[in-house]
Design an enzyme around this catalytic site. Sequence first.
Site, mmCIF file in Angstrom:
data_model
loop_
_atom_site.group_PDB
_atom_site.id
_atom_site.type_symbol
_atom_site.label_atom_id
_atom_site.label_comp_id
_atom_site.label_asym_id
_atom_site.label_seq_id
_atom_site.Cartn_x
_atom_site.Cartn_y
_atom_site.Cartn_z
ATOM 1 C CB CYS A 118 41.152 32.863 42.232
ATOM 2 S SG CYS A 118 42.037 33.131 43.502
ATOM 3 C CG HIS A 127 40.956 33.131 49.708
ATOM 4 N ND1 HIS A 127 40.144 33.480 48.551
ATOM 5 C CD2 HIS A 127 40.207 32.827 50.898
ATOM 6 C CE1 HIS A 127 38.984 33.453 49.080
ATOM 7 N NE2 HIS A 127 38.917 33.274 50.390
ATOM 8 N NE ARG A 137 37.661 37.329 52.368
ATOM 9 C CZ ARG A 137 37.568 37.357 51.123
ATOM 10 N NH1 ARG A 137 36.970 36.262 50.506
ATOM 11 N NH2 ARG A 137 37.451 38.408 50.405
ATOM 12 C CG ASP A 177 43.833 30.545 46.127
ATOM 13 O OD1 ASP A 177 43.609 31.731 46.901
ATOM 14 O OD2 ASP A 177 42.777 30.112 45.306
#
Length: 309
Positions: A292, A196, A167, A198
Amino acid sequence: MLQTVHQPVADRMARAEVPRLLMCAPEHFAVHYSINPWMDPAAWAAAAVRDGGAAQAKARRQWSALHAALTAAGAAIETVPPVQGLPDLVFTANAAVVLNGTALLARFRHPERQGEEPVFAAAFEGLRTRGLLSRVVALPDDVVLEGAGDCLFDPARDLFWMGHGPRSDPRAAEAVAATFGVSVVPLQLVDPRFYHLDTALCPLPTGDLIYYPGAFSEAGRAAIEAQVPARQRIALGEDDAVQFAANAVCVGGTVVMSRCSAALRAELAARGYAVVETLLDTFLQSGGSAACLTLRLDRHAAVSTALAG
């Protein structure tokens, strides 16, 4: 033989300021497109026909339970109003990177999420007007960085871990360092399920680090090992990783996540943390979980230098 007793993290952080988080209610959450391996819009649509929209009602219940768990742990919650046609606006972690009262606004790679950018920009201007932020900053025009989804502040080390690959651009590290005046450690993500940062890494306030080694390149794992001593690394197995156990939110001494194995719970308890599980499997259908769904607004670096305007 003397036995080491771990003082609960909550006791050691009793004087800390109330954590402030940004969330967005899932009134329009759905899986209408696919931009990561977790998203299956055909399955979502079929379930909606079969169950009469039960998944959306379940998402609202699960989000409310997360909100309640975070509030009970001591967090204050700010909200962004939901917007029709932006189903992933609920994932506020992707909105910006925030530190020292400055918000560095995200830029999204996929067109499906780019409509969120002006909504979040307006929300952060509102927070600035209220005095909850001091500055709102834009990325350089040609740089993609999906907020705190890919850029996590480690308060124990006074640095950012920054994921790149699926991303975000590796060049975003320069913009983050220039904006906040702290070190940035880039980590390449190589497993598309963990698109991602996280989803695969969670820094805890005492220096412990939850992470899934398989999400990172060899160089990324080496970078983590260079910064974090073995005694502070909590390496997840795949079973915990695919339940997004690393996609957790730490409020004081409480770690809130969707699911947690008995082994991981015991590991965190031994380090002084209390685990609160609040099921978020509806959001996993879109590739998201607890972290998220939140964005920390009140982080401050111990040391930072002058920044871009």
